[in-house]
Design an enzyme around this catalytic site. Structure first.
Site, PDB file in Angstrom:
ATOM      1  N   GLU A  87      40.594  33.797  32.578  1.00 30.57           N
ATOM      2  CA  GLU A  87      40.225  34.433  31.122  1.00 30.57           C
ATOM      3  C   GLU A  87      40.083  33.307  29.644  1.00 30.57           C
ATOM      4  O   GLU A  87      39.298  33.795  29.329  1.00 30.57           O
ATOM      5  CB  GLU A  87      40.866  36.129  30.667  1.00 30.57           C
ATOM      6  N   GLY A 138      42.704  43.374  49.215  1.00 36.13           N
ATOM      7  CA  GLY A 138      44.674  44.421  49.207  1.00 36.13           C
ATOM      8  C   GLY A 138      44.646  45.754  49.166  1.00 36.13           C
ATOM      9  O   GLY A 138      43.360  46.767  48.671  1.00 36.13           O
ATOM     10  N   LYS A 139      45.005  46.020  48.102  1.00 34.96           N
ATOM     11  CA  LYS A 139      45.267  47.158  47.665  1.00 34.96           C
ATOM     12  C   LYS A 139      44.602  48.052  46.769  1.00 34.96           C
ATOM     13  O   LYS A 139      43.901  49.219  46.448  1.00 34.96           O
ATOM     14  CB  LYS A 139      46.969  47.995  47.539  1.00 34.96           C
ATOM     15  N   HIS A 166      38.672  42.105  23.671  1.00 31.29           N
ATOM     16  CA  HIS A 166      39.537  42.705  24.435  1.00 31.29           C
ATOM     17  C   HIS A 166      40.209  43.569  23.359  1.00 31.29           C
ATOM     18  O   HIS A 166      41.256  43.373  22.166  1.00 31.29           O
ATOM     19  CB  HIS A 166      40.907  41.325  24.548  1.00 31.29           C
TER      20      HIS A 166
END
Length: 283
Positions: free
Chosen positions: A230, A51-52, A160
């Site tokens: 995740e 997509g974008k 993270h």
């Protein structure tokens, strides 16, 4: 044997299972790169640009050519629903791009979970014959400083940034026993990002396939892990410890201020309008 890993006193540089925890100042980049260059490994980088998200390809690839495993053999495997959006990139010697077509998605969660499926299939069919190490990386990121052979190990995970100083109780693990990603409240080492992970190809294949098959099992039971792959990655790494942990230097975010113990930002996720770039508006 030359000294590859050094010490810092302001951060933990080893895990409680004695794996290296890599920060700036804990390794000699010249020495470690030289050792691995003699081995001449083939490196695969798996990227999804659906997509974008194809708009992030040029920035990622241009910066990777400047900072990522310079002078190593690298192939970028780009999975996209629009091959025409893959930009021309000036690649160094020994670097290549291979493009795979995948379906478009209606939900960003489908993209996240779908990449485990397509990565599993493509490793089986092609990539395992062309690579020794494999990196799974998010495309909406840019390199700012070197990432070299210090990231190599049998299985490397990245802290993270949002939870690197948090207590276990604050980690956003999947806490519902109905999910295959479930982690009990009294268990957990670190919270790892799924935006970058790497290792020996076969060890990565086991982890990628695990995330795919466990997600499929969840889907059969009408449940989706709280943070999709995740969550499954964090469960796997709890019981199959990574052989190296990379600090949050290896994936920061342009949204966040930089604390004193993070001396260098190697890769950073870009600021973006999730409502605009995600197929279901980020929900």
């Amino acid at each position: 044997m030359p000294i590859i890993f050094l010490r810092r006193t302001d951060v933990n540089s080893v895990t409680n299972w004695n794996a290296p925890l890599v920060w700036e100042g804990t390794f000699d980049p010249v020495v470690i790169d030289a050792i691995y260059k003699r081995m001449d490994p083939r490196v695969a980088v798996v990227l999804f640009a659906v997509g974008k998200y194809t708009r992030f390809l040029k920035g990622f690839l241009d910066s990777a050519e400047k900072y990522f495993l310079v002078d190593f053999r690298v192939t970028y495997y780009i999975f996209t629903d629009n091959k025409g959006d893959v930009p021309p990139i000036e690649l160094a010697k020994g670097r290549n791009i291979s493009v795979f077509t995948v379906p478009s998605a209606k939900r960003w969660q489908e993209v996240v979970l779908g990449r485990m499926k397509w990565a599993t299939i493509s490793i089986d069919k092609q990539i395992r014959n062309e690579a020794d190490y494999l990196y799974m990386m998010d495309i909406d990121s840019v390199f700012h400083n070197r990432v070299g052979a210090e990231s190599f190990s049998q299985l490397s995970a990245v802290l993270h940034r949002g939870y690197m100083n948090n207590k276990r109780a604050d980690f956003p693990y999947e806490r519902r026993p109905e999910s295959k990603a479930f982690i009990p409240a009294d268990e957990g080492d670190y919270y790892y990002t799924a935006a970058i992970w790497c290792g020996y190809l076969e060890d990565m294949y086991k982890l990628v396939k695990h995330c795919y098959t466990q997600s499929e099992e969840d889907a059969k039971n009408n449940i989706e892990a709280v943070w999709q792959e995740e969550s499954h990655l964090n469960r796997y790494l709890l019981y199959n410890k990574p052989t190296k942990v990379l600090s949050a230097e290896y994936l920061w975010s342009d949204y966040d201020p930089i604390p004193a113990d993070v001396r260098v930002i190697r890769i950073s996720q870009l600021i973006k309008n999730y409502e605009e770039v995600r197929p279901n508006g980020g929900h």
